[in-house]
Enzyme design. Sequence first.
Site, mmCIF file in Angstrom:
data_model
loop_
_atom_site.group_PDB
_atom_site.id
_atom_site.type_symbol
_atom_site.label_atom_id
_atom_site.label_comp_id
_atom_site.label_asym_id
_atom_site.label_seq_id
_atom_site.Cartn_x
_atom_site.Cartn_y
_atom_site.Cartn_z
ATOM 1 N N CYS A 81 6.032 9.510 -0.090
ATOM 2 C CA CYS A 81 4.672 9.071 0.263
ATOM 3 C C CYS A 81 3.603 10.033 -0.244
ATOM 4 O O CYS A 81 2.479 10.051 0.268
ATOM 5 C CB CYS A 81 4.545 8.859 1.765
ATOM 6 S SG CYS A 81 5.716 7.640 2.419
ATOM 7 N N HIS B 283 14.239 3.538 -0.422
ATOM 8 C CA HIS B 283 14.995 2.658 0.463
ATOM 9 C C HIS B 283 16.463 2.750 0.078
ATOM 10 O O HIS B 283 16.790 2.860 -1.115
ATOM 11 C CB HIS B 283 14.548 1.204 0.331
ATOM 12 C CG HIS B 283 13.115 0.968 0.695
ATOM 13 N ND1 HIS B 283 12.598 1.333 1.909
ATOM 14 C CD2 HIS B 283 12.101 0.395 0.004
ATOM 15 C CE1 HIS B 283 11.313 0.993 1.954
ATOM 16 N NE2 HIS B 283 10.987 0.438 0.803
ATOM 17 N N GLY C 13 0.823 -1.190 0.000
ATOM 18 C CA GLY C 13 0.000 0.000 0.000
ATOM 19 C C GLY C 13 0.864 1.248 0.000
ATOM 20 O O GLY C 13 2.060 1.202 0.274
ATOM 21 N N GLY C 14 0.253 2.369 -0.328
ATOM 22 C CA GLY C 14 0.973 3.631 -0.247
ATOM 23 C C GLY C 14 1.461 4.136 -1.592
ATOM 24 O O GLY C 14 1.183 3.566 -2.646
ATOM 25 N N ASP C 15 2.208 5.215 -1.535
ATOM 26 C CA ASP C 15 2.655 5.935 -2.722
ATOM 27 C C ASP C 15 4.123 5.618 -3.007
ATOM 28 O O ASP C 15 4.515 4.463 -3.018
ATOM 29 C CB ASP C 15 2.418 7.440 -2.509
ATOM 30 C CG ASP C 15 2.281 8.227 -3.793
ATOM 31 O OD1 ASP C 15 3.210 8.178 -4.611
ATOM 32 O OD2 ASP C 15 1.253 8.909 -3.985
ATOM 33 N N ALA D 212 10.154 1.179 7.110
ATOM 34 C CA ALA D 212 11.500 1.650 6.793
ATOM 35 C C ALA D 212 11.828 2.782 7.753
ATOM 36 O O ALA D 212 11.178 3.830 7.730
ATOM 37 C CB ALA D 212 11.582 2.125 5.352
ATOM 38 N N ILE E 116 5.625 3.379 6.542
ATOM 39 C CA ILE E 116 4.993 2.065 6.654
ATOM 40 C C ILE E 116 4.133 1.825 5.421
ATOM 41 O O ILE E 116 3.361 2.688 5.010
ATOM 42 C CB ILE E 116 4.114 1.973 7.920
ATOM 43 C CG1 ILE E 116 4.964 2.117 9.178
ATOM 44 C CG2 ILE E 116 3.343 0.644 7.953
ATOM 45 C CD1 ILE E 116 4.157 2.229 10.456
ATOM 46 N N THR F 58 8.210 5.795 -2.185
ATOM 47 C CA THR F 58 9.160 5.964 -1.093
ATOM 48 C C THR F 58 10.543 5.536 -1.539
ATOM 49 O O THR F 58 10.724 4.975 -2.627
ATOM 50 C CB THR F 58 8.734 5.197 0.171
ATOM 51 O OG1 THR F 58 9.480 5.695 1.292
ATOM 52 C CG2 THR F 58 8.985 3.699 0.030
#
Length: 251
Positions: free
Chosen positions: A177, A81, A75-77, A161, A147, A79
Amino acid sequence: MIQVLNLGHVDYTTAQQLQTTLVDLRKRGVIQDTLLLLEHSPVITMGRNAKQKNIVASQEILAQRGVELIECDRGGDVTFHGPGQLVGYPIFDLRSLNPKIGVIEYVRRIEEVLIRSCGDLGIPTTRVEGLTGVWTVNEPQAKIAAIGVHISRAVTSHGFALNVTTDLDYFKLIVPCGISDKPVTSMQHELGKSLTLEEVMPVITRNFGFIFKEQVLWLESLNDLLPTPEDLPARAPETLRRLHEDDLHLG
């Protein structure tokens, strides 16, 4: 019981493949709830709700910086790492918890783990209403942990993260995000000193045990989680088989 495994540095694609395998094993009851802790090479990931406009940098700039761009099913937009960031992938069966919980409560628990862990290490953090993740208390509030999860038949993958010593310049390549009005920070920036991921891992793990009310067992290697190569799918990706074989050779 939560089994914990420190995988060290693992590229994002290999970690995705490993999660897919472990989710299948957890669904079949072959393994217990497992928490993978690791660090990725520089990569921008696009979740299910990602918008292309939130990738600010061009493909050329990403290539110059050595940053991969990968779509994923969390889920989410958008990000980032990369090195200095502690990534955690819980492979949990939410039905096995007592009491059973849903996705919202699960995400709230991960936030609580991170809030407690940051507090234990001297950084006051909190939630922000309407947003997912963990944020510093002091103004301007900045995001210290992201998250994004995926759940299939009650078994979780992806996770969190936490920026420990992450180079924050990488976040200028994106709108993290999809949130443009709040900055990103790291534990190093907030504390004014450096921490190693190995110093943070035991704190995170202890709080997972506390919040999820489970005992925690550290595993030495992937070999302890997958006792035989036969536990891998018949057509497991070569990178995953090699990761497992490396652990076997180390043993």
